[in-house]
Design a protein around this motif. Structure first.
Motif, PDB file in Angstrom:
ATOM      1  N   ASP A   1      -8.177  -9.940  -2.145  1.00  0.00           N
ATOM      2  CA  ASP A   1      -8.429  -8.508  -1.943  1.00  0.00           C
ATOM      3  C   ASP A   1      -8.449  -7.817  -3.302  1.00  0.00           C
ATOM      4  OD1 ASP A   1      -8.625  -5.921  -1.169  1.00  0.00           O
ATOM      5  OD2 ASP A   1      -6.715  -5.837  -0.100  1.00  0.00           O
ATOM      6  N   PRO A   2      -9.599  -7.780  -3.970  1.00  0.00           N
ATOM      7  CA  PRO A   2      -9.681  -7.227  -5.333  1.00  0.00           C
ATOM      8  C   PRO A   2      -9.509  -5.712  -5.411  1.00  0.00           C
ATOM      9  CG  PRO A   2     -11.858  -7.808  -4.537  1.00  0.00           C
ATOM     10  CD  PRO A   2     -10.884  -8.299  -3.504  1.00  0.00           C
ATOM     11  N   LYS A   3      -9.400  -5.064  -4.252  1.00  0.00           N
ATOM     12  CA  LYS A   3      -9.208  -3.607  -4.275  1.00  0.00           C
ATOM     13  C   LYS A   3      -7.830  -3.203  -3.781  1.00  0.00           C
ATOM     14  CE  LYS A   3     -14.063  -2.362  -4.204  1.00  0.00           C
ATOM     15  NZ  LYS A   3     -15.107  -1.489  -3.633  1.00  0.00           N
ATOM     16  N   ASN A   4      -6.890  -4.126  -3.873  1.00  0.00           N
ATOM     17  CA  ASN A   4      -5.509  -3.856  -3.447  1.00  0.00           C
ATOM     18  C   ASN A   4      -4.682  -3.443  -4.670  1.00  0.00           C
ATOM     19  OD1 ASN A   4      -2.907  -3.819  -2.524  1.00  0.00           O
ATOM     20  ND2 ASN A   4      -2.972  -5.836  -1.574  1.00  0.00           N
ATOM     21  N   PRO A   5      -4.369  -2.150  -4.833  1.00  0.00           N
ATOM     22  CA  PRO A   5      -3.648  -1.713  -6.037  1.00  0.00           C
ATOM     23  C   PRO A   5      -2.256  -2.330  -6.166  1.00  0.00           C
ATOM     24  CG  PRO A   5      -3.795   0.066  -4.414  1.00  0.00           C
ATOM     25  CD  PRO A   5      -4.676  -1.024  -3.931  1.00  0.00           C
ATOM     26  N   LYS A   6      -1.644  -2.634  -5.004  1.00  0.00           N
ATOM     27  CA  LYS A   6      -0.287  -3.196  -5.059  1.00  0.00           C
ATOM     28  C   LYS A   6      -0.285  -4.591  -5.685  1.00  0.00           C
ATOM     29  CE  LYS A   6       1.685  -0.563  -1.245  1.00  0.00           C
ATOM     30  NZ  LYS A   6       2.257  -0.621   0.125  1.00  0.00           N
ATOM     31  N   ALA A   7      -1.365  -5.337  -5.505  1.00  0.00           N
ATOM     32  CA  ALA A   7      -1.448  -6.671  -6.107  1.00  0.00           C
ATOM     33  C   ALA A   7      -1.457  -6.559  -7.635  1.00  0.00           C
ATOM     34  CB  ALA A   7      -2.693  -7.395  -5.617  1.00  0.00           C
ATOM     35  N   TYR A   8      -2.248  -5.625  -8.147  1.00  0.00           N
ATOM     36  CA  TYR A   8      -2.280  -5.423  -9.608  1.00  0.00           C
ATOM     37  C   TYR A   8      -0.932  -4.906 -10.111  1.00  0.00           C
ATOM     38  CZ  TYR A   8      -7.326  -6.096  -9.377  1.00  0.00           C
ATOM     39  OH  TYR A   8      -8.571  -6.620  -9.164  1.00  0.00           O
ATOM     40  N   TYR A   9      -0.342  -4.022  -9.319  1.00  0.00           N
ATOM     41  CA  TYR A   9       0.969  -3.481  -9.707  1.00  0.00           C
ATOM     42  C   TYR A   9       2.023  -4.589  -9.772  1.00  0.00           C
ATOM     43  CZ  TYR A   9       5.405  -1.004  -9.377  1.00  0.00           C
ATOM     44  OH  TYR A   9       6.685  -0.570  -9.610  1.00  0.00           O
ATOM     45  N   ASN A  10       2.045  -5.446  -8.756  1.00  0.00           N
ATOM     46  CA  ASN A  10       3.032  -6.530  -8.731  1.00  0.00           C
ATOM     47  C   ASN A  10       2.810  -7.513  -9.880  1.00  0.00           C
ATOM     48  OD1 ASN A  10       4.284  -5.481  -6.481  1.00  0.00           O
ATOM     49  ND2 ASN A  10       3.126  -6.727  -5.040  1.00  0.00           N
ATOM     50  N   TYR A  11       1.550  -7.772 -10.190  1.00  0.00           N
ATOM     51  CA  TYR A  11       1.253  -8.671 -11.312  1.00  0.00           C
ATOM     52  C   TYR A  11       1.695  -8.024 -12.627  1.00  0.00           C
ATOM     53  CZ  TYR A  11      -1.153 -12.438 -13.759  1.00  0.00           C
ATOM     54  OH  TYR A  11      -1.422 -13.532 -14.525  1.00  0.00           O
TER      55      TYR A  11
ATOM     56  N   ILE B   1      -3.757   1.959 -11.081  1.00  0.00           N
ATOM     57  CA  ILE B   1      -3.961   3.417 -11.119  1.00  0.00           C
ATOM     58  C   ILE B   1      -5.421   3.762 -10.841  1.00  0.00           C
ATOM     59  CG2 ILE B   1      -3.977   5.416 -12.671  1.00  0.00           C
ATOM     60  CD1 ILE B   1      -1.399   4.078 -13.957  1.00  0.00           C
ATOM     61  N   GLU B   2      -6.344   2.965 -11.374  1.00  0.00           N
ATOM     62  CA  GLU B   2      -7.777   3.203 -11.110  1.00  0.00           C
ATOM     63  C   GLU B   2      -8.078   3.105  -9.611  1.00  0.00           C
ATOM     64  OE1 GLU B   2      -9.818   0.314 -13.455  1.00  0.00           O
ATOM     65  OE2 GLU B   2      -9.428   1.359 -15.362  1.00  0.00           O
ATOM     66  N   LEU B   3      -7.406   2.157  -8.956  1.00  0.00           N
ATOM     67  CA  LEU B   3      -7.638   1.963  -7.516  1.00  0.00           C
ATOM     68  C   LEU B   3      -6.877   2.977  -6.673  1.00  0.00           C
ATOM     69  CD1 LEU B   3      -7.462  -1.935  -7.498  1.00  0.00           C
ATOM     70  CD2 LEU B   3      -9.497  -0.539  -7.055  1.00  0.00           C
ATOM     71  N   ASP B   4      -5.754   3.456  -7.200  1.00  0.00           N
ATOM     72  CA  ASP B   4      -4.949   4.454  -6.477  1.00  0.00           C
ATOM     73  C   ASP B   4      -4.433   5.471  -7.490  1.00  0.00           C
ATOM     74  OD1 ASP B   4      -3.242   6.009  -5.030  1.00  0.00           O
ATOM     75  OD2 ASP B   4      -1.915   4.385  -4.384  1.00  0.00           O
TER      76      ASP B   4
END
Length: 219
Positions: A1-11, A32-35
């Motif tokens: 899911d490349p548009k999941n901001p929580k995944a980027y945040y967790n990484y 932040i860009e996604l949300d």
């Protein structure tokens, strides 16, 4: 899911824990860009900037996080601690006061406000804040250690020792508390105990512990 901001945040959080702050910033920025309302991502990106000693950028991110969610006391506390690093004491005090107004039971804001007041020579006000922090969190090692420092400045070495003892009990890995306990012991003519504490502080990575031990103790 490349548009999941929580995944980027967790990484980004994982990269922060690995102390790879530049990479963490990239992932928090993507979150932040996604949300654009992701307050925690702004806060944690600010913490990356702070760890890299880029305090102006850190403050901008923390303030943006506070705009997105004005009820996060820890974000306001972060603004305060960062402004204190830049010697903006008025700004730091304002941020800690806001944190306390948002959450009157948030002990770190009292402790850090106390540190700010101590740096400005307001010893009694600082003491009240440290006492309040310790009342809210009876096992708060930093507040106990700061009270030890206050009593040392007031030349009440027995009280200084008492609160340094508490700090060490609350957090046996708190290097600064061993330094302060050693200083109190030195003033109470317990040089063997002082040297043991400074040696322990040195083992835990405290430069002051190393300095006092090398200058005052037989290696």
């Amino acid at each position: 899911d490349p548009k999941n901001p929580k995944a980027y945040y967790n990484y980004g959080t994982l990269k922060f824990l690995e102390q790879d702050y530049a990479e963490a910033i990239k992932h928090f920025t993507k979150a932040i860009e996604l949300d654009p309302n992701f307050a925690f991502a702004y806060n944690d990106r600010g913490s990356c900037h702070r760890m890299m000693a880029n305090y102006p950028k850190a403050i901008l991110d923390y303030e943006e996080a506070a705009k997105k969610n004005p009820k996060l006391a820890f974000v306001l506390n972060n603004i305060g601690t960062t402004k204190k690093k830049t010697k903006d004491y008025a700004g730091a005090m304002a941020a800690f006061n806001r944190a306390i107004s948002v959450d009157p039971n948030y002990a770190p804001a009292y402790n850090n406000r106390g540190v700010t007041q101590l740096e400005q020579g307001k010893m009694e006000d600082a003491k009240k804040d440290f006492e309040k922090a310790l009342a809210l969190n009876p096992k708060y090692a930093a507040a106990a250690d700061n009270l030890s420092a206050i009593y040392f400045k007031q030349k009440d070495y027995k009280k200084a020792l008492e609160f340094a003892e508490k700090a060490v009990t609350f957090d046996p890995s708190y290097a600064g508390a061993y330094v302060n306990r050693g200083i109190a012991k030195e003033m109470l003519r317990d040089m063997e105990g002082a040297c043991n504490d400074w040696h322990k502080a040195e083992e835990l990575g405290a430069e002051l512990g190393k300095k006092y031990h090398s200058e005052n103790c037989n290696n």
